[in-house]
Design an enzyme around this catalytic site. Structure first.
Site, short mmCIF file in Angstrom:
data_model
loop_
_atom_site.label_atom_id
_atom_site.label_comp_id
_atom_site.label_asym_id
_atom_site.label_seq_id
_atom_site.Cartn_x
_atom_site.Cartn_y
_atom_site.Cartn_z
N GLY A 16 0.62 -1.14 -0.03
CA GLY A 16 0.21 0.05 -0.19
C GLY A 16 0.87 1.53 0.03
O GLY A 16 0.37 2.48 0.61
N SER A 138 -3.19 -0.21 14.36
CA SER A 138 -4.51 1.41 14.08
C SER A 138 -4.86 1.61 16.44
O SER A 138 -4.56 0.40 16.82
CB SER A 138 -5.70 1.56 13.70
OG SER A 138 -6.28 2.04 13.82
N TYR A 151 -12.84 -3.51 11.39
CA TYR A 151 -11.17 -2.96 11.12
C TYR A 151 -10.69 -3.42 12.75
O TYR A 151 -9.69 -3.56 12.67
CB TYR A 151 -11.67 -1.66 10.71
CG TYR A 151 -10.63 -0.68 10.39
CD1 TYR A 151 -9.89 -1.37 9.51
CD2 TYR A 151 -10.23 0.35 11.80
CE1 TYR A 151 -8.80 -0.05 9.83
CE2 TYR A 151 -8.72 0.88 11.54
CZ TYR A 151 -8.13 0.68 10.76
OH TYR A 151 -7.25 1.04 10.39
N ALA A 153 -11.05 -4.91 15.60
CA ALA A 153 -10.90 -6.56 15.17
C ALA A 153 -9.82 -7.50 14.54
O ALA A 153 -8.50 -7.57 15.07
CB ALA A 153 -12.33 -7.29 15.15
N LYS A 155 -8.02 -5.16 13.38
CA LYS A 155 -6.01 -4.65 13.59
C LYS A 155 -5.29 -4.59 15.24
O LYS A 155 -4.53 -5.01 15.39
CB LYS A 155 -6.23 -3.22 13.93
CG LYS A 155 -6.07 -2.43 12.21
CD LYS A 155 -4.86 -2.29 11.81
CE LYS A 155 -5.43 -1.86 10.40
NZ LYS A 155 -3.96 -2.22 9.35
#
Length: 250
Positions: A16, A138, A151, A153, A155
């Site tokens: 990314g 995060s 999200y 969970a 991270k």
């Protein structure tokens, strides 16, 4: 240690890496003498960045969830001394509004791609006696997130996975750490602010002790240190680059 040599001559892959935090990481590593491979599904943007980075920077155009192609490209462009798992995707929706397809997509991109990249790159690191795995998580993975349960969970799972990899690979001279940004001033965040308005921006700023957004460059500076030769005694850690967000929440 000579600061000018803490990263020089190493090779890194950044997933990314074409935009936002990933692009800042690629620029910073390249500036410190690292040969960077940018793994991203946006090859045109990634190619422009690679030319900007110089120092032999390359691009691997790939959908990271295509694990067979991902492994092939890692074998083709590697080996890598440093792996930065930065790619991720979020979705703002309360859990009862999400679907099974949402769960699969969020878990696949935010967690399973990290499994695949790490699995493919560890053997070289183990054989060479050196490696740096830096996973971008995060604060949502530590604190939870209203409207971001899946999200969060993913991270949170990333943090536990990173600690386990650190335990398994310390004997090989490999470190594994998670960096958890808070609200960072990226185009993606700015689009969210456009939808949510000034009130949302203020809420993000006030969730930190610093009372401001962070910058991609601040995350990149932390990555550069953690990935360096001089950070060999730091492993299994979860490092907040969030303006004290974790403390403010506590």
């Amino acid at each position: 240690m000579d600061m000018s040599n803490r990263l020089r001559g190493l090779s890194a892959m950044v997933t990314g890496g074409a935009k936002g935090i990933g692009a800042a990481i690629a620029r910073r590593l390249a500036a410190e003498g690292v040969r960077v491979a940018i793994f991203d599904r946006n090859p045109n943007i990634a190619e422009l960045l690679a030319r900007e980075c110089g120092n032999g920077a390359s691009v691997a155009a790939v959908d990271l969830t295509d694990f067979a192609r991902l492994r092939s490209l890692i074998a083709e462009q590697g080996p890598f001394d440093i792996v930065v798992n930065n790619a991720g995707v979020d979705q703002h929706a309360f859990f009862t509004e999400t679907t099974e397809d949402d769960w699969r997509r969020l878990l696949s991109i935010n967690l399973e791609t990290v499994f695949a990249v790490t699995h493919a790159t560890l053997p070289h690191m183990q054989a060479s006696g050196f490696g740096r795995i830096v996973n971008i998580g995060s604060e949502a993975g530590r604190l939870g997130s209203r409207g971001g349960s899946v999200y969060s969970a993913a991270k949170g799972g990333l943090i536990a996975f990173t600690k386990s990899i650190a335990m398994e690979n310390a004997r090989y001279g490999i470190t594994a750490n998670t960096i958890v940004p808070g609200p960072i001033d990226t185009p993606l965040l700015r689009r969210a602010v456009e939808e949510g308005g000034e009130k949302l921006l203020k809420a993000m700023e006030n969730a930190t002790l610093a009372r401001r957004l962070g910058t991609p460059e601040e995350v990149a500076a932390t990555v550069a240190f953690i990935a360096s030769r001089e950070a060999g005694y730091i492993t299994g850690e979860t490092l907040g680059v969030s303006g004290g967000m974790g403390v403010a929440a506590g």
